[in-house]
Design a protein around this motif. Structure first.
Motif, PDB file in Angstrom:
ATOM      1  N   LEU C 274      -1.590  -5.325  -5.573  1.00 43.17           N
ATOM      2  CA  LEU C 274      -0.744  -6.346  -4.939  1.00 43.17           C
ATOM      3  C   LEU C 274      -0.002  -7.168  -5.976  1.00 43.17           C
ATOM      4  CD1 LEU C 274      -2.712  -7.619  -1.870  1.00 43.17           C
ATOM      5  CD2 LEU C 274      -0.615  -6.311  -1.940  1.00 43.17           C
ATOM      6  N   ALA C 275      -0.633  -7.365  -7.131  1.00 41.36           N
ATOM      7  CA  ALA C 275       0.030  -8.173  -8.154  1.00 41.36           C
ATOM      8  C   ALA C 275       1.131  -7.382  -8.848  1.00 41.36           C
ATOM      9  CB  ALA C 275      -0.995  -8.678  -9.167  1.00 41.36           C
ATOM     10  N   VAL C 276       0.983  -6.047  -8.905  1.00 41.09           N
ATOM     11  CA  VAL C 276       1.934  -5.253  -9.678  1.00 41.09           C
ATOM     12  C   VAL C 276       2.943  -4.541  -8.776  1.00 41.09           C
ATOM     13  CG1 VAL C 276       2.188  -3.387 -11.344  1.00 41.09           C
ATOM     14  CG2 VAL C 276       0.244  -4.933 -11.494  1.00 41.09           C
ATOM     15  N   LYS C 277       2.453  -3.837  -7.761  1.00 40.83           N
ATOM     16  CA  LYS C 277       3.376  -3.090  -6.895  1.00 40.83           C
ATOM     17  C   LYS C 277       2.940  -3.260  -5.444  1.00 40.83           C
ATOM     18  CE  LYS C 277       5.772   1.351  -6.686  1.00 40.83           C
ATOM     19  NZ  LYS C 277       5.551   1.830  -5.315  1.00 40.83           N
ATOM     20  N   PRO C 278       3.356  -4.382  -4.829  1.00 44.22           N
ATOM     21  CA  PRO C 278       2.842  -4.727  -3.496  1.00 44.22           C
ATOM     22  C   PRO C 278       3.122  -3.657  -2.446  1.00 44.22           C
ATOM     23  CG  PRO C 278       4.129  -6.520  -4.423  1.00 44.22           C
ATOM     24  CD  PRO C 278       4.311  -5.356  -5.335  1.00 44.22           C
ATOM     25  N   ALA C 279       4.123  -2.823  -2.649  1.00 41.39           N
ATOM     26  CA  ALA C 279       4.405  -1.808  -1.633  1.00 41.39           C
ATOM     27  C   ALA C 279       3.401  -0.662  -1.711  1.00 41.39           C
ATOM     28  CB  ALA C 279       5.821  -1.272  -1.797  1.00 41.39           C
ATOM     29  N   GLY C 280       2.496  -0.701  -2.688  1.00 37.52           N
ATOM     30  CA  GLY C 280       1.494   0.356  -2.813  1.00 37.52           C
ATOM     31  C   GLY C 280       1.999   1.483  -3.702  1.00 37.52           C
ATOM     32  N   LEU C 281       1.048   2.340  -4.105  1.00 43.19           N
ATOM     33  CA  LEU C 281       1.411   3.401  -5.048  1.00 43.19           C
ATOM     34  C   LEU C 281       2.399   4.379  -4.429  1.00 43.19           C
ATOM     35  CD1 LEU C 281      -2.089   4.127  -6.626  1.00 43.19           C
ATOM     36  CD2 LEU C 281      -0.270   2.631  -7.452  1.00 43.19           C
ATOM     37  N   PHE C 282       2.288   4.592  -3.110  1.00 38.30           N
ATOM     38  CA  PHE C 282       3.151   5.580  -2.474  1.00 38.30           C
ATOM     39  C   PHE C 282       4.169   4.947  -1.535  1.00 38.30           C
ATOM     40  CE2 PHE C 282      -0.583   7.727  -3.834  1.00 38.30           C
ATOM     41  CZ  PHE C 282      -0.141   8.952  -4.277  1.00 38.30           C
ATOM     42  N   GLY C 283       4.108   3.646  -1.401  1.00 40.64           N
ATOM     43  CA  GLY C 283       4.989   2.997  -0.436  1.00 40.64           C
ATOM     44  C   GLY C 283       6.379   2.806  -1.017  1.00 40.64           C
ATOM     45  N   LYS C 284       7.342   2.689  -0.108  1.00 40.54           N
ATOM     46  CA  LYS C 284       8.706   2.433  -0.552  1.00 40.54           C
ATOM     47  C   LYS C 284       8.941   0.941  -0.620  1.00 40.54           C
ATOM     48  CE  LYS C 284      10.667   6.351   1.596  1.00 40.54           C
ATOM     49  NZ  LYS C 284      10.621   6.418   3.012  1.00 40.54           N
ATOM     50  N   THR C 285       9.513   0.489  -1.715  1.00 39.19           N
ATOM     51  CA  THR C 285       9.851  -0.922  -1.813  1.00 39.19           C
ATOM     52  C   THR C 285      11.135  -1.164  -1.027  1.00 39.19           C
ATOM     53  OG1 THR C 285       8.978  -0.798  -4.034  1.00 39.19           O
ATOM     54  CG2 THR C 285      10.115  -2.810  -3.445  1.00 39.19           C
ATOM     55  N   VAL C 286      11.092  -2.131  -0.170  1.00 41.37           N
ATOM     56  CA  VAL C 286      12.256  -2.423   0.651  1.00 41.37           C
ATOM     57  C   VAL C 286      12.880  -3.727   0.174  1.00 41.37           C
ATOM     58  CG1 VAL C 286      13.089  -2.736   2.995  1.00 41.37           C
ATOM     59  CG2 VAL C 286      11.070  -1.343   2.568  1.00 41.37           C
ATOM     60  N   ILE C 287      14.166  -3.716  -0.055  1.00 41.42           N
ATOM     61  CA  ILE C 287      14.833  -4.958  -0.428  1.00 41.42           C
ATOM     62  C   ILE C 287      15.081  -5.755   0.845  1.00 41.42           C
ATOM     63  CG2 ILE C 287      16.863  -6.002  -1.478  1.00 41.42           C
ATOM     64  CD1 ILE C 287      17.168  -3.556  -3.195  1.00 41.42           C
ATOM     65  N   LYS C 288      14.577  -6.951   0.837  1.00 43.72           N
ATOM     66  CA  LYS C 288      14.724  -7.775   2.038  1.00 43.72           C
ATOM     67  C   LYS C 288      16.138  -8.291   2.133  1.00 43.72           C
ATOM     68  CE  LYS C 288      10.864 -10.472   3.359  1.00 43.72           C
ATOM     69  NZ  LYS C 288      10.204 -11.725   3.033  1.00 43.72           N
ATOM     70  N   LYS C 289      16.751  -8.080   3.277  1.00 42.19           N
ATOM     71  CA  LYS C 289      18.102  -8.613   3.473  1.00 42.19           C
ATOM     72  C   LYS C 289      18.009 -10.082   3.844  1.00 42.19           C
ATOM     73  CE  LYS C 289      20.701  -4.661   3.653  1.00 42.19           C
ATOM     74  NZ  LYS C 289      22.071  -4.370   3.357  1.00 42.19           N
ATOM     75  N   VAL C 290      18.966 -10.844   3.367  1.00 41.98           N
ATOM     76  CA  VAL C 290      18.932 -12.264   3.676  1.00 41.98           C
ATOM     77  C   VAL C 290      19.861 -12.554   4.836  1.00 41.98           C
ATOM     78  CG1 VAL C 290      19.308 -14.573   2.788  1.00 41.98           C
ATOM     79  CG2 VAL C 290      18.424 -12.794   1.299  1.00 41.98           C
TER      80      VAL C 290
END
Lengths: 651, 240, 290
Positions: C274-290
């Motif tokens: 969670l501290a390094v890659k909150p999306a998980g090892l296999f999860g996709k990081t999603v850029i949050k739209k504002v």
């Protein structure tokens, strides 16, 4: 800031009552219960920072409490350290653990953070159990009440120490939460994005909240060891954490009285539940109250039958249930769980919040959810020079080759933007052309895939939003991002956060410096509100303002940052024609005071009327740039705006 | 076919629509124009049940659908192709289209000829036929827009709401979208169209309403609105 | 070597249990962005109900009944604890409410089945055997097979049936799914039912190995959450790999360091991921739209 006479009387009689209690009620068992209540209240006041103000769920506070307890216990047990050393050490060690706990909080929030804190709690409990050499493992540690100058305190005397520390905690916590720090905590809960863009770093203040909260848990923990004279690992379990949370939400978040009331309830609850007769009476009382309140609500048409059905059934059911069982202790946790459900759904603001709304119905003027700030602003306090003077010559902002890629979508495609110092620079384009993406890249919310941004002679494209805000770029948001639960003037005060220099110590001691700063900031805030025409609405909660006013409030808040560049994202959306006219005047005044403006707007007459230069985006590319008249007659622009086949349109 | 009467709606404490009334007669195309923030998309959302109106009435083919959840409104025969396309990226093109016909299912059995309708949609959008097994998330913006429209048509709706079908599309594709809207109109599909390209929208529509700050500022036959100088100045992107 | 291969065998089995519970977290998170903090209690109830039933009937008849019970229990959790909170958009609400229900379930279980850890009969023989040099107990094989089968069944349902597709659609875009005539509330309830069903099933699978008792759920639920995070809340492969990593890390820690510390590696891994890659090892990081 002077206390009113009635308040003074109340405080003094409260303190006197607190001092007299052990004499009125000398039974040692009750004195001990009061000590535990005091200790829990200290912890809950700290928990409120995280839960009430920052709005995160912490399932790790029992562990922090345990860390404090064990720090004091181990120091005393292994080294024989005295009370005056063990307590500060416990505070410090817990604060460090709070810092560690806050690190994942930098990346995650909500349910993730809740689980993280739960995992933290579990780890701490395992460590206490397993590190036998230090903690004596499951055997626990036995110790005595503290002694001073050879005199060992008895429980009556220890009561005064705990109560003195409780009163001190209340005062300190209250001062912190009423200061700019408290506003920062609430701001990051209501809108993290806007906080960052007001130079209030979400990360930093979340860490502060966790550290303060943990320090108070440590204090409470160390006091608890001396009160119980025995500690063992299983005290600091998940259930204790849940009890703390229940106490806080049941008492009432974001109040000082709530934690105290909550502490009284959870300390007394096991006693109530131990005595089946008493429990039956209370269940009956609750049911009676629910019946009367529902009947009243129904009669006054304040509540619908649907609304009252479940709580009514619940309380009556509880009463029946209490008469069916002979021993309640086995069902303690069930009652606990039911209480949590009940509080979450029917008393979300806790008992204090409920009482407040009751009083508000009868005597509205008695209840104020917010401090009323009555400072009057004036025209000369509206403007202040930027924190970083504009030193660059020529263009204030230079964006070169900006690319922003979202998966397969290229929202910005090699865009250059040159914004001249002191100008109003219009940015237009059809929906989805990349204007808002541009704003978000300029303010650091998105990091560009390629390209760089130079502002006032500094490359800012790799900076965080709060650093960029600190450099002097302020913005408003297309989808309004106000701090909804703060009043209008408090919103502006968050924008003025950067003007405060007072340390935590200043705030705790309420020094002259902190008072002066607050006074100046309020003056400024009131003046800014007056400038945007919201002086009358200063003490309204932002979420209750009409849409158009909310947009104006965003402008006031952005100006509070003393920006050298102001980004306005569709400021005229939702404004009526006369309001738009005022807005145009406002933007002209802003430019008149040397602030450069980038303006995204769909009202063509507004953009074309006040912009010095207009850039046009389409499909993430800049298709035209120039003086308004030039842009308007540009064939590419006309096509982009009119869509498929401009030739079909009658001239 | 669709009648909106004195509709009030908004988000939370923010009231966006202040009592608007719109009539969409059977087989006609009605367009709603106005600047950003005027309340066009909010109107669409209130009609299709994505938000609950605070007051007013919405009647679809004689049935009151005010405040109903959106899945019930879809079953009643209203299709909404939302702003921003909103196709299901992890499903194939065909699956997206089949889901469009979901309201026609009762206990797993479809009403009418879904496969035949699927073919008809593919005839209308040959590009989609080429990409029928591709995941929707891998389509280009224009193709996704066609998919969103095709998905809405699969419902065989009484009324079709199209919200900004041209948003973010290249001029050539915008023309294509309007060609399709015309084709649908010729088939007799009743439509309520929201468009930022007001001129193009008025060209295809029979009737238009101009929204301003959540109220109807004026309305009339499309031809007439198109030549109204005030409308042109404010919404067609041209200065006075 | 012998020891290591045994550790591997039991590590994989434990890991698959975590994976199947983590899979349950993914189901509800996909449709409603909520998690059942009482997921461990769903597992515990499944095991204990199974234990009570297995005395009266055939093991294989008990399984579907337990799963049905799990599904109903999940639906109750959704209706009581989650739906009102989703309506009022209160994250705090559903977190606290699912915790509260978890506490209640546990307390009720204590009152029905007592505080002791009870032995659970194994449906297969207890004699270990060797596959590819790894020593396995038949029950472990059943755990691994059962867990994989369960996840496969749900995946197939999602890919093949129109209702499964409605489920996927709801997961990817709630509002748009509503416009397609999908009753998204029902889908969310269904996802909770499925989630608790897999948890109850996992409870029955794991009980012969761990013993069954009111206490069994809490830590399992937490560690399965760690697995869900390590693997990524939106990755099917992720939970299996995450489960294996955690399962093996745990059995080796228990053997080489101390059983007291066996829960630590998973939780530390959770904090690190969670501290390094909150999306998980296999999860996709999603850029949050504002």
């Amino acid at each position: 800031m002077s206390m009113s006479a009635t308040k003074k009387v109340l405080v003094i009689s409260g303190l006197a009552g607190l001092a007299m209690l052990p004499h009125l009620w000398p039974n040692p068992y009750y004195v001990h219960l009061m000590v535990v209540i005091g200790i829990y209240a200290i912890l809950l006041l700290g928990l409120d920072f995280v839960v009430g103000y920052v709005g995160e769920v912490s399932l790790g506070h029992a562990a922090l409490f345990g860390v404090g307890a064990y720090t004091a216990g181990v120091l005393n047990f292994q080294l024989g350290a005295p009370f005056v050393l063990t307590v500060p050490a416990a505070i410090a060690v817990s604060a460090v653990f709070g810092l560690i706990l806050a690190l994942p909080a930098l990346r995650v929030n909500g349910p993730y953070l809740a689980m993280v804190t739960l995992a933290f709690g579990t780890i701490v409990q395992i460590l206490i159990n397993e590190m036998t050499f230090l903690t004596n493992g499951p055997m626990g540690i036995t110790m005595d009440k503290p002694s001073f100058f050879g005199h060992r305190l008895n429980s009556g005397e220890y009561y005064y120490i705990v109560m003195a520390l409780l009163v001190l905690t209340i005062v300190v916590v209250h001062r912190i939460l009423k200061s700019y720090l408290g506003r920062a905590f609430e701001a990051l809960r209501d809108s993290p994005v806007a906080s960052d863009c007001m130079a209030v770093s979400v990360y930093r203040y979340k860490v502060y909240a966790f550290v303060i909260s943990a320090a108070l848990a440590g204090l409470a923990g160390s006091l608890f060891v001396y009160s119980e004279e025995y500690i063992s690992p299983d005290t600091y379990s998940f259930h204790l954490t849940i009890q703390f949370l229940l106490a806080l939400i049941m008492g009432g978040r974001k109040t000082r009285s709530g934690p105290i009331l909550g502490a009284i309830i959870i300390v007394m609850l096991p006693n109530v539940l131990a005595d089946i007769g008493l429990f039956r009476q209370i269940a009956l009382g609750l049911a009676a109250f629910a019946v009367v309140y529902s009947a009243y609500g129904l009669a006054r048409k304040r509540l619908s039958p649907r609304q009252v059905a479940i709580p009514l059934a619940f309380t009556v059911g509880l009463s029946v249930f209490s008469h069916r069982i002979s021993d309640i202790t086995d069902y303690r946790l069930t009652i606990f769980g039911l209480l949590i459900l009940f509080v979450v759904y029917y008393l979300p603001d806790g008992i204090m919040g409920f009482l407040r709304s009751l009083v508000q119905q009868v005597r509205p003027q008695w209840v104020r959810r917010h401090e009323w700030i009555l400072d009057k602003g004036d025209a000369e306090h509206v403007w202040a020079p930027p924190d970083h003077a504009v030193t660059v010559k020529g263009n204030l902002l230079e964006a070169r080759g900006l690319v922003m890629q979202f998966g397969g979508l290229r929202a910005l495609d090699m865009v250059d933007l040159h914004v001249a110092k002191g100008s109003v620079h219009g940015l237009i384009g059809p929906n989805g052309s990349g204007k808002s993406t541009m704003m978000n890249v300029l303010t650091g919310i998105y990091r560009p895939t390629a390209g760089e941004i130079e502002f006032n002679g500094k490359i800012i494209s790799a900076c965080t939003p709060s650093d960029i805000a600190g450099e002097g770029i302020a913005r408003t948001f297309q989808n309004v991002q106000l701090f909804g639960e703060l009043t209008a003037i408090e919103n502006v005060l968050v924008g003025l956060h950067h003007t405060y220099r007072s340390s935590l110590l200043d705030l705790m001691l309420h020094t002259r410096r902190s008072r002066r700063e607050e006074h100046e900031a309020r003056m400024r805030a009131a003046s800014l509100l007056k400038f945007v025409g919201l002086a009358e609405l200063a003490n309204e909660e932002a979420k209750n303002l009409p849409y158009g006013k909310q947009r104006l409030l965003e402008i006031a808040r952005a100006l509070a940052l003393n920006p050298s560049l102001l980004l306005l994202d569709e400021p005229a959306a939702g404004l009526t024609a006369p309001d738009i006219k005022e807005l145009v005047g406002m933007i002209q005044k802003i430019r008149g005071h040397g602030i450069t403006v980038i303006l995204i707007e769909h009202h063509m007459d507004v953009v074309m009327g006040i912009s010095d230069t207009v850039s046009v985006l389409d499909f993430g590319q800049k298709i035209a740039e120039g003086k308004p008249a030039e842009v308007q007659s540009d064939q590419k622009v006309i096509e982009a705006y009119l869509g498929g086949g401009a030739e079909q349109q009658p001239a | 076919m669709l009648a909106i009467k004195e509709l009030y709606a908004g988000y939370g404490m923010v009231q966006v629509l202040h009592g608007i009334s719109i009539e969409v007669p059977q087989g006609k195309v009605v367009t709603l124009i106005g600047s950003n923030g005027a309340g066009k998309t909010t109107t669409m959302r209130a009609v299709s049940g994505m938000i609950k109106p605070s007051a007013g009435r919405i009647v679809l083919a004689g049935r009151d659908i005010t405040g109903k959840p959106s899945h019930k409104i879809a079953k009643a025969g209203l299709a909404h192709s939302p702003e921003g396309r909103r196709v299901f990226p992890t499903l194939s093109v065909t699956d997206n289209l089949r889901l469009g016909a979901y309201p026609r299912l009762t206990l797993g059995r479809p009403r009418g000829d879904v496969d035949g309708d699927l073919d008809k949609v593919f005839d209308l959008f040959p590009r989609l036929r080429e990409r029928r097994d591709q995941l929707a998330g891998t389509l280009s913006g224009g193709e996704q827009q066609m998919l969103a429209m095709g998905r809405a048509i699969m419902l065989n709706p009484e009324v079709l709401l199209l919200d900004e079908p041209s948003m973010g599309l290249a001029p050539l594709l915008v023309e294509e979208v309007f060609r399709i809207i015309r084709a649908l109109k010729e088939r007799g599909v009743t439509m309520l169209l929201v468009e930022q390209f007001a001129a193009a929208a008025l060209n295809v529509a029979d009737y238009g309403y101009v929204l301003e700050n959540g109220s109807i500022r004026c309305h009339g036959p499309a031809e007439k609105l198109k030549n109204d100088p005030a409308v042109r100045a404010a919404y067609l992107g041209q200065a006075h | 070597m012998d020891v290591l291969s045994q550790l591997l065998g039991s590590g994989v089995a434990v890991g698959m249990i975590y994976a199947v519970i983590a899979f349950g977290y993914q189901l509800t998170f996909a449709t409603s962005r909520t998690l059942n903090f009482g997921q461990g209690e769903a597992l515990m109830l499944g095991a204990l109900v199974g234990l009570s039933l297995v005395g009266h009937m055939n093991y294989w008849l008990m399984l579907p009944i337990v799963m049905l019970f799990g599904a109903v229990q999940g639906a109750v959790v959704e209706r009581v604890a989650v739906r009102p909170a989703i309506k009022s958009k209160s994250e705090f609400g559903w977190i606290m409410a699912t915790i509260a229900l978890g506490i209640i379930f546990k307390n009720v279980a204590e009152n029905i089945w007592g505080h002791d850890q009870l032995p659970f009969p194994s449906p297969v023989s207890q004699t270990p055997f060797t596959v590819l040099g790894v020593h396995m107990v038949p029950m472990q094989v059943m755990v691994i097979g059962g867990a994989l089968l369960m996840m496969l069944a749900v995946e197939l349902f999602n890919r093949r049936s129109i209702y499964g597709k409605a489920f996927v659609a709801t997961a990817s875009d709630l509002d748009a799914a509503g416009l397609m005539g999908i009753n998204t509330n029902l889908v969310i309830t269904f996802s909770y039912a499925l989630s608790s069903m897999t948890a109850a099933f996992a409870g029955v699978l794991v009980a012969p190995i761990t013993l069954a008792g009111a206490e069994m759920g809490a830590v399992l639920g937490l560690k399965a959450f760690a697995v869900a995070i390590i693997g990524g809340l939106n990755s099917g492969v992720g939970v299996i790999v995450g489960g294996l990593i955690l399962g093996i890390a745990e059995t080796t820690t228990a053997y080489y360091i101390s059983t007291g510390y066996k829960d630590v590696p998973g939780l530390v891994l959770l904090l690190l991921v969670l501290a390094v890659k909150p999306a998980g090892l296999f999860g996709k990081t999603v850029i949050k739209k504002v």
